[in-house]
Design a protein around this motif. Structure first.
Motif, short mmCIF file in Angstrom:
data_model
loop_
_atom_site.label_atom_id
_atom_site.label_comp_id
_atom_site.label_asym_id
_atom_site.label_seq_id
_atom_site.Cartn_x
_atom_site.Cartn_y
_atom_site.Cartn_z
N ALA A 184 57.26 49.80 50.83
CA ALA A 184 57.76 49.81 52.04
C ALA A 184 59.10 49.38 51.79
O ALA A 184 60.25 50.47 51.71
CB ALA A 184 57.11 49.28 53.35
N THR A 185 60.06 48.24 51.38
CA THR A 185 60.54 47.86 50.94
C THR A 185 61.73 48.74 50.16
O THR A 185 62.74 49.32 49.86
CB THR A 185 60.55 46.47 49.97
N SER A 186 60.60 49.08 48.66
CA SER A 186 60.80 50.46 48.09
C SER A 186 61.90 51.50 48.56
O SER A 186 62.40 51.92 48.52
CB SER A 186 59.90 49.88 47.07
N HIS A 187 60.57 51.77 49.35
CA HIS A 187 61.23 53.69 49.47
C HIS A 187 62.39 53.18 50.91
O HIS A 187 62.81 54.28 50.30
CB HIS A 187 60.10 53.96 50.55
N LEU A 217 55.95 49.74 35.42
CA LEU A 217 56.51 50.83 36.48
C LEU A 217 55.11 50.84 37.78
O LEU A 217 55.50 51.54 38.50
CB LEU A 217 55.10 52.67 36.02
N ALA A 218 55.25 49.59 37.06
CA ALA A 218 53.60 49.13 39.15
C ALA A 218 54.72 48.55 39.29
O ALA A 218 54.25 47.72 40.52
CB ALA A 218 52.66 47.99 38.18
N ILE A 219 55.86 48.40 40.03
CA ILE A 219 56.89 47.36 40.49
C ILE A 219 57.84 48.27 40.65
O ILE A 219 58.67 48.80 40.70
CB ILE A 219 57.56 46.34 39.43
N PRO A 220 58.06 48.65 41.91
CA PRO A 220 58.61 49.91 42.50
C PRO A 220 60.45 49.13 42.70
O PRO A 220 60.64 48.15 42.59
CB PRO A 220 58.52 50.27 44.20
N PRO A 221 61.25 50.06 42.70
CA PRO A 221 62.35 49.71 42.26
C PRO A 221 63.49 49.45 43.53
O PRO A 221 62.29 49.26 44.68
CB PRO A 221 63.19 51.37 42.61
N PHE A 222 63.47 48.03 43.51
CA PHE A 222 64.73 47.08 45.20
C PHE A 222 63.54 46.30 45.99
O PHE A 222 63.68 46.16 46.43
CB PHE A 222 64.69 47.81 45.96
N SER A 223 61.98 45.64 44.81
CA SER A 223 61.41 45.53 45.39
C SER A 223 61.10 43.40 44.68
O SER A 223 60.18 43.01 46.02
CB SER A 223 59.45 45.92 45.20
N VAL A 224 61.87 44.09 44.07
CA VAL A 224 61.69 42.23 43.85
C VAL A 224 63.62 41.48 43.84
O VAL A 224 64.12 42.55 43.80
CB VAL A 224 61.28 41.79 41.78
#
Length: 523
Positions: free
Chosen positions: A370-373, A421-428
């Protein structure tokens, strides 16, 4: 209609949709879980061509190094030479006068221009060779979710209805978004009211032809790479078009526009004719499409492209690819999204099969995606159509978008392998400052363009300019390109942007009334 015996129809995982998202999920599950029973339910007898023929570097990594399709891609599709944009204003009369944005040299990292029909069939064939069972043509008519237990699906295959049970359901149904729509999770992104029309064409001129080189010698000598195998974008105020060559000679041409800014032709002509007449207003489109003809049996139209699901996973189901969300085809992020959602979905199911508790994982999965999208949308796409027709603003935004994409996203799988690839962009947390930077310049350029529109000053730099970038290497030297673009942004702020610093925000045009979005074949 016949009903089969339920007792034999039991699987560990049932995947709804057999195109890339579903086939790739099956492949990863079978690779990491020997003996797992996977069923793919695909609604079509033959997968159809799709809009998303261009990949970028993350999805190319996923398809090549993770799925093992590099040789197949090189033999059956085209290697992509980056992105290229063509701008115009009222003073531009020809291709040679249009401002250009793109690469000067051939690209360093692989990406591809693919025919999704043949590519997806190959991915599905390989998933079945690895051990997946395939049921096609078959449609899912009913789904009953049971948290922590067996999920139940009613499947129609010809005249036979059967009940299938599985511990996990993977929704890879594409824009049909079977689970999200059924469960009430599906939401249209009303902040981004885009629409698209596209078709396949024959007779499109060759960007690298001798004829164009003789007609426009300065155009031909400006770059040292092939323009024709780039994803070319003929672009205008509030809209852009893709021009993607496919193996065999066809060219996919489509127009995407913000419905608040562009009045799409609504005469009685067919979609293909409207695409051509719209693009013939642009001098570059007029040059390239002069003798082209479209395949009238392969034309498409869709309104209100952007949507998302409020839930991405639960104890017994997970959504992947377009079944989870779709933002925008600009920059071709859809297959990157497939790469991240599929990798994370396969890891979630595999963790549960290893006996690990999944409640915390599911919570994290929903939060991260949700954060990534949302962050991806705000950082790159929100109100971008306000300024994408401005050569000077897009030249800076493109260099920053691309440089930060390479630095923060593309680099990760090359450094850490497919687990990245298990870590979506902008999620960390580490990525949040980059998100805020990207959102900031995107908002500023949109605001500057709104002022230009209000004083009739759009497109002043759209004639006779070229911004040709050297490319990226994933090395430290790439930072210099980002810093150079930041300096260019500062110059724009000091010479023009300051006029908007203390003025109230000019509102964007109100979106149109919602229209029903046609649903195409599953992803």
């Amino acid at each position: 209609m016949n009903q089969t015996n339920d007792s034999a129809a039991a699987y560990d995982v049932v995947i709804i949709g057999g195109a890339l998202s579903g086939a790739a999920t099956a492949t990863l599950l079978l690779r990491h879980n020997p003996g797992i029973r996977v069923l793919i339910v695909e609604k079509s007898a033959t997968l159809a061509r799709r809009v998303g023929e261009a990949t970028v570097e993350v999805s190319a990594y996923f398809m090549g190094r993770v799925l093992g399709l590099t040789r197949y891609l090189n033999e059956s599709h085209l290697v992509k030479q980056g992105l290229r944009f063509w701008f115009q204003n009222d003073d531009v009369k020809s291709l040679g006068e249009a401002s250009e944005l793109g690469g000067r040299y051939q690209v360093r990292l692989p990406s591809y221009l693919i025919d999704r029909a043949t590519f997806d069939e190959e991915a599905l064939r390989r998933a079945c060779s690895a051990g997946a069972e395939l049921l096609r043509p078959a449609s899912v008519t009913k789904v009953e979710l049971c948290a922590g237990g067996k999920q139940a699906l009613t499947v129609k295959c010809g005249d036979i209805m059967k009940t299938v049970r599985a511990r996990w359901i993977v929704d890879a149904s594409g824009v049909a978004a079977v689970l999200a729509r059924k469960e009430g999770w599906w939401r249209q992104n009303t902040e981004h009211p885009t629409a698209a029309a596209w078709s396949r064409w024959k007779g499109v001129k060759d960007w690298d032809s001798r004829a164009l080189a003789e007609k426009y010698p300065e155009f031909a000598s400006a770059v040292h790479c092939a323009r024709g195998t780039a994803t070319n974008h003929v672009i205008g105020d509030g809209w852009w078009s893709w021009w993607i060559p496919l193996k065999g000679g066809d060219v996919s041409v489509g127009v995407v526009f913000d419905q608040r800014l562009v009045d799409w032709p609504r005469d009685g002509a067919g979609i293909g004719d409207r695409v051509k007449s719209f693009l013939m207003r642009h001098p570059v489109g007029r040059e390239m499409l002069a003798d082209a003809r479209c395949d009238e049996g392969d034309v498409h139209w869709r309104r209100n492209l952007a949507y998302y699901s409020t839930i991405f996973a639960g104890d017994g189901f997970v959504l992947v690819g377009d079944a989870a969300a779709f933002m925008d085809p600009f920059y071709s992020p859809g297959m990157d999204w497939i790469s991240f959602t599929v990798t994370a979905a396969a890891e979630l199911i595999s963790a549960e099969r290893r006996g690990e508790a999944v409640a915390e994982r599911i919570g994290r999965h929903n939060r991260d995606f949700a954060t990534s999208h949302r962050s991806w949308f705000e950082a790159v796409y929100k109100d971008k159509y306000e300024y994408m027709g401005e050569w000077d603003l897009m030249s800076v935004a493109f260099r920053l978008d691309l440089g930060l994409y390479y630095l923060g996203i593309v680099s990760q799988p090359f450094k850490y392998g497919e687990r990245a690839l298990a870590i979506p962009p902008f999620s960390v947390p580490m990525s949040r400052p980059v998100f805020h930077l990207m959102r900031a310049y995107n908002r500023r350029f949109a605001r500057i363009a709104r002022r230009r529109r209000s004083v009739n000053a759009l497109g002043k730099t759209n004639r006779g300019r070229r911004c040709l970038i050297p490319g990226f290497t994933l090395k430290g030297g790439d930072i210099s390109g980002i810093l150079g673009a930041m300096a260019a942004w500062l110059r724009i702020e000091l010479t023009e942007g300051w006029r908007t610093w203390w003025r109230p925000q000019m509102p964007a045009v109100e979106p149109p009334a919602n229209a029903t979005t046609p649903v195409s074949a599953g992803e």
